[in-house]
Design a protein around this motif. Structure first.
Motif, PDB file in Angstrom:
ATOM      1  N   VAL A   1      75.938 -43.024  -4.187  1.00  0.00           N
ATOM      2  CA  VAL A   1      76.019 -43.369  -5.613  1.00  0.00           C
ATOM      3  C   VAL A   1      74.791 -42.747  -6.284  1.00  0.00           C
ATOM      4  O   VAL A   1      73.655 -42.954  -5.843  1.00  0.00           O
ATOM      5  N   ILE A   2      75.038 -41.954  -7.316  1.00  0.00           N
ATOM      6  CA  ILE A   2      73.940 -41.259  -8.012  1.00  0.00           C
ATOM      7  C   ILE A   2      73.800 -41.862  -9.406  1.00  0.00           C
ATOM      8  O   ILE A   2      74.787 -41.977 -10.131  1.00  0.00           O
ATOM      9  N   SER A   3      72.573 -42.205  -9.763  1.00  0.00           N
ATOM     10  CA  SER A   3      72.365 -42.785 -11.087  1.00  0.00           C
ATOM     11  C   SER A   3      71.708 -41.769 -12.005  1.00  0.00           C
ATOM     12  O   SER A   3      70.651 -41.225 -11.693  1.00  0.00           O
ATOM     13  N   THR A   4      72.354 -41.529 -13.146  1.00  0.00           N
ATOM     14  CA  THR A   4      71.750 -40.605 -14.127  1.00  0.00           C
ATOM     15  C   THR A   4      71.454 -41.344 -15.431  1.00  0.00           C
ATOM     16  O   THR A   4      71.219 -40.715 -16.449  1.00  0.00           O
ATOM     17  N   ILE A   5      71.513 -42.669 -15.391  1.00  0.00           N
ATOM     18  CA  ILE A   5      71.338 -43.416 -16.651  1.00  0.00           C
ATOM     19  C   ILE A   5      69.960 -44.091 -16.707  1.00  0.00           C
ATOM     20  O   ILE A   5      69.402 -44.450 -15.676  1.00  0.00           O
ATOM     21  N   GLY A   6      69.480 -44.235 -17.908  1.00  0.00           N
ATOM     22  CA  GLY A   6      68.317 -45.083 -18.152  1.00  0.00           C
ATOM     23  C   GLY A   6      66.970 -44.466 -17.819  1.00  0.00           C
ATOM     24  O   GLY A   6      66.777 -43.883 -16.767  1.00  0.00           O
ATOM     25  N   THR A   7      66.072 -44.600 -18.780  1.00  0.00           N
ATOM     26  CA  THR A   7      64.680 -44.214 -18.524  1.00  0.00           C
ATOM     27  C   THR A   7      63.799 -45.380 -18.949  1.00  0.00           C
ATOM     28  O   THR A   7      64.211 -46.247 -19.725  1.00  0.00           O
ATOM     29  N   VAL A   8      62.605 -45.382 -18.417  1.00  0.00           N
ATOM     30  CA  VAL A   8      61.651 -46.429 -18.763  1.00  0.00           C
ATOM     31  C   VAL A   8      60.306 -45.746 -18.969  1.00  0.00           C
ATOM     32  O   VAL A   8      60.044 -44.674 -18.407  1.00  0.00           O
ATOM     33  N   SER A   9      59.468 -46.354 -19.808  1.00  0.00           N
ATOM     34  CA  SER A   9      58.199 -45.691 -20.118  1.00  0.00           C
ATOM     35  C   SER A   9      57.246 -45.705 -18.931  1.00  0.00           C
ATOM     36  O   SER A   9      57.364 -46.534 -18.028  1.00  0.00           O
ATOM     37  N   SER A  10      56.308 -44.789 -18.962  1.00  0.00           N
ATOM     38  CA  SER A  10      55.293 -44.704 -17.907  1.00  0.00           C
ATOM     39  C   SER A  10      54.368 -45.924 -17.998  1.00  0.00           C
ATOM     40  O   SER A  10      54.063 -46.395 -19.098  1.00  0.00           O
ATOM     41  N   PRO A  11      53.880 -46.448 -16.862  1.00  0.00           N
ATOM     42  CA  PRO A  11      52.961 -47.595 -16.904  1.00  0.00           C
ATOM     43  C   PRO A  11      51.702 -47.297 -17.722  1.00  0.00           C
ATOM     44  O   PRO A  11      51.124 -48.199 -18.330  1.00  0.00           O
ATOM     45  N   LEU A  12      51.313 -46.025 -17.753  1.00  0.00           N
ATOM     46  CA  LEU A  12      50.131 -45.637 -18.538  1.00  0.00           C
ATOM     47  C   LEU A  12      50.362 -45.939 -20.023  1.00  0.00           C
ATOM     48  O   LEU A  12      49.488 -46.477 -20.709  1.00  0.00           O
ATOM     49  N   ILE A  13      51.549 -45.633 -20.500  1.00  0.00           N
ATOM     50  CA  ILE A  13      51.880 -45.876 -21.913  1.00  0.00           C
ATOM     51  C   ILE A  13      51.977 -47.382 -22.165  1.00  0.00           C
ATOM     52  O   ILE A  13      51.454 -47.902 -23.160  1.00  0.00           O
ATOM     53  N   ASP A  14      52.622 -48.102 -21.228  1.00  0.00           N
ATOM     54  CA  ASP A  14      52.755 -49.560 -21.380  1.00  0.00           C
ATOM     55  C   ASP A  14      51.391 -50.221 -21.525  1.00  0.00           C
ATOM     56  O   ASP A  14      51.218 -51.183 -22.267  1.00  0.00           O
ATOM     57  N   ALA A  15      50.394 -49.688 -20.791  1.00  0.00           N
ATOM     58  CA  ALA A  15      49.083 -50.339 -20.745  1.00  0.00           C
ATOM     59  C   ALA A  15      48.231 -50.064 -21.987  1.00  0.00           C
ATOM     60  O   ALA A  15      47.222 -50.743 -22.199  1.00  0.00           O
ATOM     61  N   LEU A  16      48.636 -49.113 -22.814  1.00  0.00           N
ATOM     62  CA  LEU A  16      47.772 -48.743 -23.952  1.00  0.00           C
ATOM     63  C   LEU A  16      47.875 -49.754 -25.102  1.00  0.00           C
ATOM     64  O   LEU A  16      48.985 -50.196 -25.427  1.00  0.00           O
TER      65      LEU A  16
END
Ligand SMILES: Cc1cc2nc3c(=O)[nH]c(=O)nc-3n(C[C@H](O)[C@H](O)[C@H](O)COP(=O)(O)OP(=O)(O)OC[C@H]3O[C@@H](n4cnc5c(N)ncnc54)[C@H](O)[C@@H]3O)c2cc1C
Length: 339
Positions: free
Chosen positions: A172-187
């Protein structure tokens, strides 16, 4: 700024800091996705997937159990956007053209299924091109399409859909969804759907000397009613040089410039040497847009030597059957555990 990596940890000051850390695959969207699905986000993911397809073909060739063989030969792609369509097209081409090497593949065709939540494939393109893609994938390669269907759960044996039906699949291959980098979350800065909110010149408000570009930044587009640029290379490639110019302007005490770019169009390969595209407002489908698609990517490959190499490899691949060599990444130190 603090860093850690192969050379240890440390910190340094800066006059200007450019954040270009992209985004990551979101593997938490569906229960079981992180454990059982293969994401398609990095070059490493693509190489791993290629090896998985070949390993499944080899295993299917060895087994005499028809149920197990069917499971090994079933590939489900979650998502019918650009990545999903391109990977489904590539896998089905690869399977069709590898048939000569595998006797079971000749007797019993493999199954490639695309599960897509929307009513037509490629939602970013006009509906007509989505339908063209559906016809080509289904007719030429026998790809099964499950449109207006969501994935409910993924497990070691396959995938369960929101209508309660199941597809037993070895991959099963998933091509959906992205999430922000932890670096960006921490700013300590404002975000827009997980992307760092930046001013029109790509500086980050409230963080002097910090700039952001590409997928990690929500850059307003001055040439498209200030809408946020989509997370594509087409935009990131234009933002980079302009950001460098803005930093130079800031250093010289000159006013910076707002980012603006009018996209040329969108293209997607759909397998079988075909593509769909909307270029300068014109819809194209078939072999010519596929040539355009290839030419366009060739244009952006850095250095002449690499352009020539890729061009020759592409043409080679059109004339000869696919390379089914399984490239194992086992190092000597791991060889005992991985015979
Ligand atoms: C399968 C797939 C197909 C695509 N096809 C197309 C296409 O056909 N056309 C198109 O226009 N776009 C396409 N895209 C989108 C395109 O790849 C991205 O928009 C583009 O790569 C964004 O560039 P970027 O520099 O912002 O991020 P990236 O290219 O993701 O680069 C970010 C880099 O930062 C590094 N990094 C992350 N965190 C840190 C950290 N804390 N410290 C240091 N480094 C860090 C990452 O390792 C990575 O190397 C595709 C994307 C995918 C996943």
């Amino acid at each position: 700024m603090h860093y850690r990596g192969g050379i240890g940890t440390g910190s340094f000051g800066y006059d200007h800091l450019v954040l270009a850390c992209g985004s990551r695959a979101n593997l938490q969207m569906i229960p079981g996705m992180a454990e059982h699905a293969l994401p398609l986000k990095t070059v490493g993911d693509a190489l791993h997937l290629r090896n998985r397809v070949i390993a499944r073909l080899e295993a299917a060739e060895l087994t005499e159990d028809p149920t197990l063989r069917r499971w090994l030969m079933t590939f489900v792609v979650v998502g019918g956007g650009f990545s999903g369509v391109e990977v489904a097209g590539e896998i089905s081409d690869f399977l069709a053209e590898s048939g000569r090497w595998y006797r079971h593949l000749q007797a019993e065709p493999p199954r490639v299924v695309v599960v897509h939540a929307g009513p037509h494939l490629l939602p970013e393109l006009p509906e007509r091109l989505g339908h063209f893609t559906e016809r080509k994938l289904a007719l030429h390669r026998g790809v099964e399409l499950r449109l207006s269907t969501r994935s409910r759960a993924i497990d070691a044996r396959g995938i369960t859909l929101d209508n309660g039906s199941r597809i037993d699949a070895g991959t099963v291959i998933s091509t959906i969804g992205t999430v922000s980098s932890p670096l960006i979350d921490a700013l300590p800065a404002e975000k827009v759907r997980g992307r760092l909110k930046v001013a029109a010149d790509m500086s980050v408000p409230g963080l002097p000397g910090v700039w952001a570009v590409g997928d990690c930044a929500a850059v307003p587009n001055s040439r498209e009613d200030w809408s946020v640029c989509p997370p594509t290379a087409q935009f990131a490639l234009r933002q980079g040089p302009q950001l460098a110019a803005n930093i130079a302007r800031r250093e010289r005490g000159q006013p910076t410039q707002a980012f603006g770019y009018r996209p040329k169009g969108l293209m997607s390969a759909i397998g079988h040497n075909r593509a769909v595209a909307r270029v300068f407002g014109i819809n194209l489908s078939g072999f010519i847009p596929w040539l355009l698609w290839r030419g366009f990517y060739l244009l952006y490959i850095p250095t002449l030597a690499r352009k020539v190499r890729v061009y020759l490899e592409w043409n080679w691949a059109m004339l000869f059957p696919p390379d089914i060599a399984h490239l194992r990444f086992t190092r000597t130190v791991d060889a005992d555990e991985d015979p």
